[in-house]
Motif scaffolding. Structure first.
Motif, PDB file in Angstrom:
ATOM      1  N   ALA A  80       0.829  -1.201   0.000  1.00 16.78           N
ATOM      2  CA  ALA A  80       0.000   0.000   0.000  1.00 16.78           C
ATOM      3  C   ALA A  80       0.866   1.256   0.000  1.00 16.78           C
ATOM      4  N   ALA A  81       1.986   1.205   0.725  1.00 13.37           N
ATOM      5  CA  ALA A  81       2.894   2.354   0.781  1.00 13.37           C
ATOM      6  C   ALA A  81       3.467   2.654  -0.589  1.00 13.37           C
ATOM      7  N   ALA A  82       3.762   1.603  -1.377  1.00 16.85           N
ATOM      8  CA  ALA A  82       4.281   1.803  -2.727  1.00 16.85           C
ATOM      9  C   ALA A  82       3.263   2.528  -3.596  1.00 16.85           C
ATOM     10  N   GLY A  83       1.990   2.201  -3.398  1.00 19.46           N
ATOM     11  CA  GLY A  83       0.954   2.849  -4.186  1.00 19.46           C
ATOM     12  C   GLY A  83       0.694   4.276  -3.780  1.00 19.46           C
ATOM     13  N   LEU A 133      10.873   8.876   3.042  1.00 18.05           N
ATOM     14  CA  LEU A 133       9.446   9.183   2.912  1.00 18.05           C
ATOM     15  C   LEU A 133       8.613   7.911   3.018  1.00 18.05           C
ATOM     16  N   ALA A 134       9.050   6.840   2.372  1.00 19.84           N
ATOM     17  CA  ALA A 134       8.329   5.569   2.438  1.00 19.84           C
ATOM     18  C   ALA A 134       8.402   4.961   3.831  1.00 19.84           C
ATOM     19  N   THR A 135       9.556   5.085   4.465  1.00 15.19           N
ATOM     20  CA  THR A 135       9.715   4.556   5.826  1.00 15.19           C
ATOM     21  C   THR A 135       8.805   5.277   6.801  1.00 15.19           C
ATOM     22  N   GLU A 136       8.713   6.588   6.642  1.00 18.49           N
ATOM     23  CA  GLU A 136       7.826   7.376   7.507  1.00 18.49           C
ATOM     24  C   GLU A 136       6.367   6.953   7.338  1.00 18.49           C
ATOM     25  N   GLU A 137       5.964   6.706   6.100  1.00 17.77           N
ATOM     26  CA  GLU A 137       4.598   6.269   5.830  1.00 17.77           C
ATOM     27  C   GLU A 137       4.344   4.880   6.412  1.00 17.77           C
ATOM     28  N   ALA A 148      15.059   5.413   8.988  1.00 16.69           N
ATOM     29  CA  ALA A 148      15.456   5.485   7.578  1.00 16.69           C
ATOM     30  C   ALA A 148      16.962   5.677   7.492  1.00 16.69           C
ATOM     31  N   PRO A 149      17.622   5.059   6.514  1.00 20.82           N
ATOM     32  CA  PRO A 149      19.075   5.216   6.362  1.00 20.82           C
ATOM     33  C   PRO A 149      19.427   6.615   5.863  1.00 20.82           C
ATOM     34  N   ASP A 150      20.620   7.061   6.217  1.00 22.74           N
ATOM     35  CA  ASP A 150      21.091   8.358   5.736  1.00 22.74           C
ATOM     36  C   ASP A 150      21.393   8.318   4.243  1.00 22.74           C
ATOM     37  N   GLN A 151      21.808   7.152   3.767  1.00 22.35           N
ATOM     38  CA  GLN A 151      22.127   7.004   2.353  1.00 22.35           C
ATOM     39  C   GLN A 151      21.622   5.655   1.850  1.00 22.35           C
ATOM     40  N   THR A 152      21.094   5.659   0.655  1.00 19.42           N
ATOM     41  CA  THR A 152      20.747   4.431  -0.053  1.00 19.42           C
ATOM     42  C   THR A 152      21.319   4.582  -1.449  1.00 19.42           C
ATOM     43  N   LEU A 153      22.522   4.071  -1.641  1.00 19.96           N
ATOM     44  CA  LEU A 153      23.295   4.329  -2.849  1.00 19.96           C
ATOM     45  C   LEU A 153      23.098   3.238  -3.890  1.00 19.96           C
ATOM     46  N   ILE A 154      22.928   3.675  -5.117  1.00 18.45           N
ATOM     47  CA  ILE A 154      22.757   2.760  -6.246  1.00 18.45           C
ATOM     48  C   ILE A 154      23.701   3.210  -7.351  1.00 18.45           C
ATOM     49  N   SER A 155      24.543   2.309  -7.810  1.00 16.98           N
ATOM     50  CA  SER A 155      25.489   2.635  -8.875  1.00 16.98           C
ATOM     51  C   SER A 155      24.844   2.429 -10.233  1.00 16.98           C
ATOM     52  N   VAL A 156      25.031   3.401 -11.102  1.00 22.26           N
ATOM     53  CA  VAL A 156      24.480   3.344 -12.454  1.00 22.26           C
ATOM     54  C   VAL A 156      25.646   3.322 -13.430  1.00 22.26           C
ATOM     55  N   GLY A 157      25.579   2.455 -14.432  1.00 18.83           N
ATOM     56  CA  GLY A 157      26.632   2.399 -15.432  1.00 18.83           C
ATOM     57  C   GLY A 157      27.648   1.322 -15.129  1.00 18.83           C
ATOM     58  N   GLN A 158      28.721   1.334 -15.898  1.00 15.10           N
ATOM     59  CA  GLN A 158      29.761   0.337 -15.766  1.00 15.10           C
ATOM     60  C   GLN A 158      31.010   0.930 -15.150  1.00 15.10           C
ATOM     61  N   SER A 159      31.942   0.050 -14.794  1.00 14.33           N
ATOM     62  CA  SER A 159      33.073   0.455 -13.966  1.00 14.33           C
ATOM     63  C   SER A 159      34.029   1.423 -14.650  1.00 14.33           C
ATOM     64  N   ASP A 160      34.018   1.500 -15.985  1.00  9.66           N
ATOM     65  CA  ASP A 160      34.978   2.359 -16.672  1.00  9.66           C
ATOM     66  C   ASP A 160      34.401   3.720 -17.043  1.00  9.66           C
ATOM     67  N   GLN A 161      33.219   4.052 -16.523  1.00  7.29           N
ATOM     68  CA  GLN A 161      32.560   5.284 -16.960  1.00  7.29           C
ATOM     69  C   GLN A 161      32.769   6.464 -16.016  1.00  7.29           C
ATOM     70  N   ARG A 162      33.413   6.265 -14.890  1.00  7.17           N
ATOM     71  CA  ARG A 162      33.703   7.393 -14.004  1.00  7.17           C
ATOM     72  C   ARG A 162      34.593   8.409 -14.708  1.00  7.17           C
ATOM     73  N   GLN A 163      35.516   7.928 -15.528  1.00  5.30           N
ATOM     74  CA  GLN A 163      36.394   8.852 -16.244  1.00  5.30           C
ATOM     75  C   GLN A 163      35.614   9.747 -17.192  1.00  5.30           C
ATOM     76  N   LEU A 164      34.516   9.254 -17.737  1.00  2.00           N
ATOM     77  CA  LEU A 164      33.695  10.077 -18.627  1.00  2.00           C
ATOM     78  C   LEU A 164      33.103  11.259 -17.878  1.00  2.00           C
ATOM     79  N   ILE A 165      32.664  11.026 -16.645  1.00  2.00           N
ATOM     80  CA  ILE A 165      32.125  12.107 -15.821  1.00  2.00           C
ATOM     81  C   ILE A 165      33.205  13.150 -15.550  1.00  2.00           C
ATOM     82  N   GLU A 166      34.407  12.681 -15.218  1.00  2.00           N
ATOM     83  CA  GLU A 166      35.495  13.603 -14.913  1.00  2.00           C
ATOM     84  C   GLU A 166      35.880  14.426 -16.145  1.00  2.00           C
TER      85      GLU A 166
END
Length: 283
Positions: A80-83, A133-137, A148-166
């Protein structure tokens, strides 16, 4: 000599523009935090994206502290919280804060990132505001004290793409001086030209060619990014939606170049027809 200088200046202006426009777009919409948030914020208003993100976010909530006897009660509450998540008053602010925290993590100096962050990834999402927000609900609905955790980290992309950001962070701001150089080159081409209409037509045609090249380049980058897989549903979902939004945004800039190129072509042809040298003498 004037014709040669004018031609070289016009070509130089087009070459500088070819790099400057994509660089400025990237700086304003990717590198700068406000631009990134403005580009990605509408994703949170898409109904399908909202629902999938809400389900995935609620699925990250740690229910390990809930007694086994209450597990059967908590499961429907989680569903229900997801909805309800995207309809909560705090959802827009939580989504914006998610984008801001994610941008800061992704474009920060890797040495300043927390140990939990994968510094080899091209982009790091922090969905902690949505999880909070979901935890509070969930806590409100069940009466159970949940943290609720201070951080919920999710990595996007592949391991060699950090250099592209830089590289993007270092390269994108150079678009502004390049654009100034292009403007000076175009002005020089007009000033030194014997036939200014020819400069207008040449630059206009060049702008149309650049628009086509930018379109092809954008499609190539889009296919390359979408061809990667992070193995995380939330990450891939965000990647697909963000790439589509970025492509649409850049396409509007390309459209602007097409309009400008067409306008210059027309202006050049009108100038040619209206110039005294093109008029037939009266008999």
């Amino acid at each position: 000599m004037r014709t040669f200088v004018s031609a070289v200046a016009a070509i130089l202006g087009l070459l500088l523009s070819a790099v400057a426009i994509p660089a400025i777009w990237a700086d304003r919409n990717i590198v700068q935090e406000d631009g990134f948030v403005a580009l990605a914020a509408p994703l949170g208003q898409d109904a399908e994206f909202q629902q999938r993100l809400a389900v995935a976010t609620v699925g990250t909530i740690d229910t390990g502290t809930i007694p086994d006897a209450l597990a059967g009660v908590v499961k429907p509450v989680l569903e229900a919280a997801a909805g309800k998540l995207t309809g909560l008053p705090g959802y827009p602010a939580a989504w914006e804060e998610t984008l801001r925290k994610s941008h800061r993590l992704s474009f920060a100096d890797p040495a300043s990132l927390p140990p939990e962050a994968d510094t080899s990834s091209s982009l790091t999402l922090d969905v902690a505001p949505l999880v909070a927000l979901a935890t509070e609900e969930l806590s409100r609905a069940t009466g159970l004290p949940l943290d609720a955790p201070d951080q919920t980290l999710i990595s996007v992309g592949q391991s060699d793409q950090r250099q592209l950001i830089e590289r993007l962070s270092a390269f994108a701001p150079l678009g502004y001086p390049l654009a100034i150089g292009a403007g000076i080159a175009f002005a020089l081409a007009l000033v030194t030209a014997r036939r200014r209409w020819s400069v207008l037509v040449s630059v206009g045609f060049g702008a149309l060619v650049l628009a086509g090249l930018w379109t092809l380049g954008s499609q190539t980058v889009q296919n390359a990014v979408l061809g990667t897989a992070s193995g995380n549903g939330i990450a891939d979902m965000f990647r697909d939606a963000f790439v589509a939004a970025a492509s649409a945004s850049f396409a509007s800039w390309v459209t602007g170049a097409l309009v400008a190129g067409g306008a210059l072509l027309v202006a050049g042809l009108v100038t040619k027809v209206a110039s005294p040298g093109q008029r037939r003498p009266n008999r």
